[in-house]
Design a protein around this motif. Structure first.
Motif, PDB file in Angstrom:
ATOM      1  N   MET A   1      33.043  70.731-107.779  1.00  0.00           N
ATOM      2  CA  MET A   1      32.831  70.105-106.762  1.00  0.00           C
ATOM      3  C   MET A   1      32.575  68.726-107.299  1.00  0.00           C
ATOM      4  N   LYS A   2      32.660  67.476-107.374  1.00  0.00           N
ATOM      5  CA  LYS A   2      33.036  66.454-107.745  1.00  0.00           C
ATOM      6  C   LYS A   2      32.007  65.798-105.351  1.00  0.00           C
ATOM      7  N   GLN A   3      31.254  64.834-106.135  1.00  0.00           N
ATOM      8  CA  GLN A   3      30.896  63.806-104.654  1.00  0.00           C
ATOM      9  C   GLN A   3      30.836  62.714-104.868  1.00  0.00           C
ATOM     10  N   LYS A   4      31.316  61.612-103.693  1.00  0.00           N
ATOM     11  CA  LYS A   4      30.438  60.719-103.638  1.00  0.00           C
ATOM     12  C   LYS A   4      30.503  60.098-102.816  1.00  0.00           C
ATOM     13  N   LEU A   5      29.818  59.116-102.570  1.00  0.00           N
ATOM     14  CA  LEU A   5      29.516  58.159-101.197  1.00  0.00           C
ATOM     15  C   LEU A   5      30.408  57.924-101.020  1.00  0.00           C
ATOM     16  N   LEU A   6      31.216  56.678-100.010  1.00  0.00           N
ATOM     17  CA  LEU A   6      32.517  55.943 -99.875  1.00  0.00           C
ATOM     18  C   LEU A   6      31.394  54.721 -99.457  1.00  0.00           C
ATOM     19  N   ALA A   7      30.514  55.277 -98.119  1.00  0.00           N
ATOM     20  CA  ALA A   7      30.068  53.346 -97.332  1.00  0.00           C
ATOM     21  C   ALA A   7      28.970  54.445 -96.785  1.00  0.00           C
ATOM     22  N   GLN A   8      27.500  54.067 -96.683  1.00  0.00           N
ATOM     23  CA  GLN A   8      26.827  54.094 -95.934  1.00  0.00           C
ATOM     24  C   GLN A   8      26.775  52.232 -95.062  1.00  0.00           C
ATOM     25  N   ASP A   9      25.769  52.728 -93.917  1.00  0.00           N
ATOM     26  CA  ASP A   9      25.190  51.680 -92.992  1.00  0.00           C
ATOM     27  C   ASP A   9      23.917  52.048 -92.429  1.00  0.00           C
ATOM     28  N   ALA A  10      23.564  51.471 -91.755  1.00  0.00           N
ATOM     29  CA  ALA A  10      22.056  52.369 -90.852  1.00  0.00           C
ATOM     30  C   ALA A  10      22.375  53.381 -90.366  1.00  0.00           C
ATOM     31  N   SER A  11      23.444  54.141 -90.001  1.00  0.00           N
ATOM     32  CA  SER A  11      23.647  54.754 -88.666  1.00  0.00           C
ATOM     33  C   SER A  11      24.532  56.211 -89.108  1.00  0.00           C
ATOM     34  N   GLU A  12      25.565  55.665 -90.549  1.00  0.00           N
ATOM     35  CA  GLU A  12      26.580  56.272 -91.008  1.00  0.00           C
ATOM     36  C   GLU A  12      27.257  56.697 -92.532  1.00  0.00           C
ATOM     37  N   ARG A  13      27.780  57.139 -92.656  1.00  0.00           N
ATOM     38  CA  ARG A  13      27.354  57.691 -94.494  1.00  0.00           C
ATOM     39  C   ARG A  13      29.242  58.505 -94.195  1.00  0.00           C
ATOM     40  N   PHE A  15      31.290  60.614 -96.818  1.00  0.00           N
ATOM     41  CA  PHE A  15      31.555  61.099 -98.210  1.00  0.00           C
ATOM     42  C   PHE A  15      32.718  61.458 -98.573  1.00  0.00           C
ATOM     43  N   ILE A  16      33.037  61.550-100.084  1.00  0.00           N
ATOM     44  CA  ILE A  16      34.113  62.706-100.196  1.00  0.00           C
ATOM     45  C   ILE A  16      33.929  63.230-100.835  1.00  0.00           C
ATOM     46  N   LEU A  17      33.991  64.388-101.533  1.00  0.00           N
ATOM     47  CA  LEU A  17      34.357  65.619-101.488  1.00  0.00           C
ATOM     48  C   LEU A  17      35.904  66.161-102.963  1.00  0.00           C
ATOM     49  N   VAL A  18      35.415  66.290-104.009  1.00  0.00           N
ATOM     50  CA  VAL A  18      37.323  66.425-105.117  1.00  0.00           C
ATOM     51  C   VAL A  18      35.994  68.027-105.030  1.00  0.00           C
ATOM     52  N   LEU A  19      37.327  69.582-105.039  1.00  0.00           N
ATOM     53  CA  LEU A  19      36.545  70.528-105.134  1.00  0.00           C
ATOM     54  C   LEU A  19      37.755  70.761-105.707  1.00  0.00           C
ATOM     55  N   GLU A  20      37.208  71.712-106.846  1.00  0.00           N
ATOM     56  CA  GLU A  20      38.146  72.535-108.263  1.00  0.00           C
ATOM     57  C   GLU A  20      38.490  73.715-108.183  1.00  0.00           C
ATOM     58  N   GLU A  21      39.951  73.571-109.157  1.00  0.00           N
ATOM     59  CA  GLU A  21      40.273  75.725-108.860  1.00  0.00           C
ATOM     60  C   GLU A  21      38.745  76.015-109.364  1.00  0.00           C
ATOM     61  N   GLY A  22      39.183  77.272-107.923  1.00  0.00           N
ATOM     62  CA  GLY A  22      38.219  78.595-108.534  1.00  0.00           C
ATOM     63  C   GLY A  22      37.163  78.124-106.806  1.00  0.00           C
ATOM     64  N   ASP A  23      37.028  76.767-106.062  1.00  0.00           N
ATOM     65  CA  ASP A  23      35.815  76.674-105.435  1.00  0.00           C
ATOM     66  C   ASP A  23      36.527  77.681-104.446  1.00  0.00           C
ATOM     67  N   GLU A 120      40.694  67.932-101.617  1.00  0.00           N
ATOM     68  CA  GLU A 120      39.690  66.461-101.343  1.00  0.00           C
ATOM     69  C   GLU A 120      39.619  66.117 -99.641  1.00  0.00           C
ATOM     70  N   VAL A 121      38.328  66.075 -99.718  1.00  0.00           N
ATOM     71  CA  VAL A 121      37.540  66.627 -98.434  1.00  0.00           C
ATOM     72  C   VAL A 121      37.140  65.152 -98.286  1.00  0.00           C
ATOM     73  N   ILE A 122      37.431  64.202 -96.863  1.00  0.00           N
ATOM     74  CA  ILE A 122      36.516  63.109 -96.427  1.00  0.00           C
ATOM     75  C   ILE A 122      35.550  63.797 -95.471  1.00  0.00           C
ATOM     76  N   ILE A 123      34.477  63.405 -95.097  1.00  0.00           N
ATOM     77  CA  ILE A 123      33.430  63.681 -94.094  1.00  0.00           C
ATOM     78  C   ILE A 123      32.983  62.284 -93.985  1.00  0.00           C
ATOM     79  N   ARG A 124      32.921  62.554 -92.622  1.00  0.00           N
ATOM     80  CA  ARG A 124      32.331  61.013 -92.146  1.00  0.00           C
ATOM     81  C   ARG A 124      31.780  61.364 -90.947  1.00  0.00           C
ATOM     82  N   GLU A 125      30.523  61.189 -91.469  1.00  0.00           N
ATOM     83  CA  GLU A 125      29.002  61.258 -90.555  1.00  0.00           C
ATOM     84  C   GLU A 125      29.167  60.252 -89.009  1.00  0.00           C
ATOM     85  N   SER A 126      28.705  61.118 -88.291  1.00  0.00           N
ATOM     86  CA  SER A 126      28.694  60.707 -87.168  1.00  0.00           C
ATOM     87  C   SER A 126      27.274  59.444 -86.502  1.00  0.00           C
ATOM     88  N   PRO A 127      26.480  58.610 -86.150  1.00  0.00           N
ATOM     89  CA  PRO A 127      25.049  57.865 -85.854  1.00  0.00           C
ATOM     90  C   PRO A 127      24.277  59.242 -84.828  1.00  0.00           C
TER      91      PRO A 127
END
Length: 148
Positions: A1-13, A15-23, A120-127
């Protein structure tokens, strides 16, 4: 699995996760939420599985009827949330609609899904964090808005 922080501010992040075959999707997303210390978030995903199991919650018996999908499927839509459980661990709740080769679908609570070729997974953290507590009368844990 690959991951990347797409955006971040004082209270929220975000992320995108890209899972690979077999995960295995449910466990990979859950492990990432624990590693990233996510206390509350919304989750969306698209991609495909080589096989999966979704569940239909039967309220009378307080359990899930497992619905196996033993073939390649498209993850047409996966949507859910992450909250903290009573022990303070991230708890993933994810529903999915899976498209089959003949155009039919299977859907329900995602119990497991083996990625092929990607998810392809998007995770939007809440404050503000969320808390999921076990409801013995129902047999499941639900988000409790007035929990501290």
């Amino acid at each position: 699995m690959k991951q990347k922080l797409l955006a971040q501010d004082a209270s929220e992040r975000t992320f995108i996760l890209v899972l690979e075959e077999g995960d295995e999707a449910f466990s990979a997303i859950s492990a990432f939420a624990a590693q990233a210390d996510i206390a509350g978030a919304s989750v969306t995903a698209i991609g495909a599985f080589s096989s999966a199991t979704v569940g239909f919650f039967r309220i009378e018996s307080r359990d899930y009827r497992k619905i196996p999908v033993a073939e390649q499927s498209e993850v047409l839509s996966a949507i859910g949330d992450i909250a903290r459980d009573e022990a303070g661990r991230p708890s993933l709740h994810l529903h999915a609609v899976l498209g089959l080769e003949d155009g039919s679908t299977r859907g329900g609570h995602l119990l497991e899904g083996y990625v092929r070729p990607t998810l392809e997974v998007i995770i939007r953290e809440s404050p503000t964090g969320l808390c999921r507590r076990k409801r013995p009368e129902l047999g499941i844990a639900l988000i409790e808005l007035d929990a501290e």
